[in-house]
Write a protein that holds these residues in place. Structure first.
Motif, PDB file in Angstrom:
ATOM      1  N   ASP A  71       2.168  -3.698   1.110  1.00 11.92           N
ATOM      2  CA  ASP A  71       2.216  -3.396  -0.328  1.00 11.92           C
ATOM      3  C   ASP A  71       1.300  -2.360  -0.685  1.00 11.92           C
ATOM      4  OD1 ASP A  71       4.073  -5.245  -0.637  1.00 11.92           O
ATOM      5  OD2 ASP A  71       2.546  -7.100  -1.089  1.00 11.92           O
ATOM      6  N   LEU A  72       0.239  -2.128  -0.093  1.00 12.48           N
ATOM      7  CA  LEU A  72      -0.754  -1.004  -0.345  1.00 12.48           C
ATOM      8  C   LEU A  72      -0.276   0.262   0.159  1.00 12.48           C
ATOM      9  CD1 LEU A  72      -4.120  -2.817   0.677  1.00 12.48           C
ATOM     10  CD2 LEU A  72      -3.328  -2.027  -1.572  1.00 12.48           C
ATOM     11  N   LEU A  73       0.587   0.206   1.247  1.00  7.87           N
ATOM     12  CA  LEU A  73       1.100   1.535   1.720  1.00  7.87           C
ATOM     13  C   LEU A  73       2.329   2.116   1.301  1.00  7.87           C
ATOM     14  CD1 LEU A  73       0.005   0.908   5.324  1.00  7.87           C
ATOM     15  CD2 LEU A  73      -1.129   2.602   3.648  1.00  7.87           C
ATOM     16  N   GLU A  74       3.058   1.052   0.341  1.00  7.58           N
ATOM     17  CA  GLU A  74       4.339   1.575  -0.078  1.00  7.58           C
ATOM     18  C   GLU A  74       4.753   2.530  -0.872  1.00  7.58           C
ATOM     19  OE1 GLU A  74       5.578  -2.228  -2.229  1.00  7.58           O
ATOM     20  OE2 GLU A  74       7.777  -1.796  -1.107  1.00  7.58           O
ATOM     21  N   SER A  75       3.707   3.246  -1.338  1.00  7.73           N
ATOM     22  CA  SER A  75       3.913   4.556  -1.904  1.00  7.73           C
ATOM     23  C   SER A  75       3.648   5.929  -0.993  1.00  7.73           C
ATOM     24  CB  SER A  75       2.897   4.550  -3.322  1.00  7.73           C
ATOM     25  OG  SER A  75       1.783   4.665  -2.806  1.00  7.73           O
ATOM     26  N   LYS A  76       3.281   5.379   0.318  1.00  8.43           N
ATOM     27  CA  LYS A  76       2.950   6.526   1.235  1.00  8.43           C
ATOM     28  C   LYS A  76       4.253   7.443   1.589  1.00  8.43           C
ATOM     29  CE  LYS A  76      -0.998   6.501   3.311  1.00  8.43           C
ATOM     30  NZ  LYS A  76      -1.780   7.483   2.943  1.00  8.43           N
ATOM     31  N   LYS A  77       3.978   8.687   1.498  1.00 11.52           N
ATOM     32  CA  LYS A  77       5.181   9.951   1.957  1.00 11.52           C
ATOM     33  C   LYS A  77       4.799  10.375   3.125  1.00 11.52           C
ATOM     34  CE  LYS A  77       7.428   9.087  -2.434  1.00 11.52           C
ATOM     35  NZ  LYS A  77       7.359   7.531  -2.276  1.00 11.52           N
ATOM     36  N   TRP A  88       7.626  -7.107  11.663  1.00 10.14           N
ATOM     37  CA  TRP A  88       8.909  -6.854  11.307  1.00 10.14           C
ATOM     38  C   TRP A  88       9.617  -8.076  11.325  1.00 10.14           C
ATOM     39  CZ3 TRP A  88      11.435  -2.471   9.884  1.00 10.14           C
ATOM     40  CH2 TRP A  88      12.765  -2.196  10.124  1.00 10.14           C
ATOM     41  N   GLN A  89       9.004  -9.181  11.862  1.00 10.84           N
ATOM     42  CA  GLN A  89       9.973 -10.395  11.562  1.00 10.84           C
ATOM     43  C   GLN A  89       9.862 -10.937  10.198  1.00 10.84           C
ATOM     44  OE1 GLN A  89       9.664  -9.102  14.835  1.00 10.84           O
ATOM     45  NE2 GLN A  89      11.375 -10.568  14.775  1.00 10.84           N
ATOM     46  N   LYS A  96      10.942  -3.864   2.752  1.00  8.54           N
ATOM     47  CA  LYS A  96       9.924  -2.881   2.288  1.00  8.54           C
ATOM     48  C   LYS A  96       9.816  -1.683   3.137  1.00  8.54           C
ATOM     49  CE  LYS A  96       7.402  -5.910  -0.428  1.00  8.54           C
ATOM     50  NZ  LYS A  96       6.117  -6.724  -0.520  1.00  8.54           N
ATOM     51  N   LEU A  97       9.663  -1.978   4.668  1.00 11.56           N
ATOM     52  CA  LEU A  97       9.684  -0.875   5.705  1.00 11.56           C
ATOM     53  C   LEU A  97      11.012   0.060   5.661  1.00 11.56           C
ATOM     54  CD1 LEU A  97       7.585  -2.702   8.374  1.00 11.56           C
ATOM     55  CD2 LEU A  97       6.787  -1.000   6.857  1.00 11.56           C
ATOM     56  N   LEU A  98      12.053  -0.733   5.781  1.00 11.13           N
ATOM     57  CA  LEU A  98      13.357   0.060   5.739  1.00 11.13           C
ATOM     58  C   LEU A  98      13.656   0.762   4.396  1.00 11.13           C
ATOM     59  CD1 LEU A  98      15.428  -2.787   6.963  1.00 11.13           C
ATOM     60  CD2 LEU A  98      15.367  -0.823   8.398  1.00 11.13           C
ATOM     61  N   ARG A  99      13.011   0.647   3.561  1.00 10.94           N
ATOM     62  CA  ARG A  99      12.816   1.515   2.160  1.00 10.94           C
ATOM     63  C   ARG A  99      11.796   2.673   2.311  1.00 10.94           C
ATOM     64  NH1 ARG A  99      13.689  -3.247  -1.017  1.00 10.94           N
ATOM     65  NH2 ARG A  99      11.512  -3.499  -1.363  1.00 10.94           N
TER      66      ARG A  99
END
Ligand code: S3P
Length: 186
Positions: A71-77, A88-89, A96-99
């Motif tokens: 969640d904290l890293l979701e905006s990383k680019k 991944w499980q 989220k990771l796939l997005r």
């Protein structure tokens, strides 16, 4: 600029010993992108090594920290991100990771994986207490393989060094051009 565009992350997923961290570092260097390791991020946030986090809070607590870290890293680019083998499980983590970017499964056999990590098994809480690490790894990998195969791209790492794997990923990105992650969602 890479034809893949500069905004998408490249996220390495897969089993312990598949080479996610070492390959991630090589790939980041090759593509001139920042590198981030999810387990290191968690260790810094908790002020403890993974083994200690497991010991103090148990696996459930660690899995909570993994989800919070995503969640904290979701905006990383534009970064290369390596992940821990179990993140991944969790279905929510996975979507989220796939997005967040192009997810690459570094596929490895249990035998090769064990060879790479046997010198520091004590740092792997899921294996440290096992009397037969190969058997434990084989079972765990079998449980996880269906989910790992939901990554966008699969690269077999068995007989390759991290630099070769990084070059292979870079070549896939360059060959295929810009990825439309929406059309690749499964
Ligand atoms: C785990 C893998 C480890 C670490 C933790 C749990 C797993 O990371 O996150 O020990 O569940 O497979 P690596 O895959 O980097 O060893």
């Amino acid at each position: 600029m890479s034809p893949m565009g500069t905004l998408q992350n490249i996220i390495l997923i897969g089993f312990m010993g598949s080479g996610k961290t070492t390959t991630g570092k090589e790939l980041a260097k090759l593509l001139n992108r920042p590198f981030l390791d999810l387990d290191e991020f968690i260790e810094e946030a908790c002020g403890m090594k993974i083994a200690k986090i497991f010991k103090e809070g148990g696996e459930h607590f660690f899995r909570k920290k993994e989800s919070q870290a995503i969640d904290l890293l979701e905006s990383k680019k534009n970064s290369v991100i390596s992940t821990g083998g179990g993140v991944w499980q969790n279905e929510e983590n996975r979507s989220k990771l796939l997005r967040m970017g192009l997810c690459v499964w570094l596929k490895v056999s249990p035998e090769k994986a064990l060879k790479r990590i046997e010198a520091n098994l004590s740092q792997r809480p899921l294996l440290a207490a096992s009397e037969n690490p190969l058997q434990t790894m084989t079972g765990l990998l079998m449980e996880r393989e269906t989910d790992y195969s939901k990554a966008h791209v699969i690269v077999v790492t068995n007989d390759k060094n991290p630099k070769q794997v990084a070059e292979e990923i870079a070549a896939i990105i360059n060959l295929d051009g810009p990825f439309d992650l929406r059309s690749m969602q499964k």
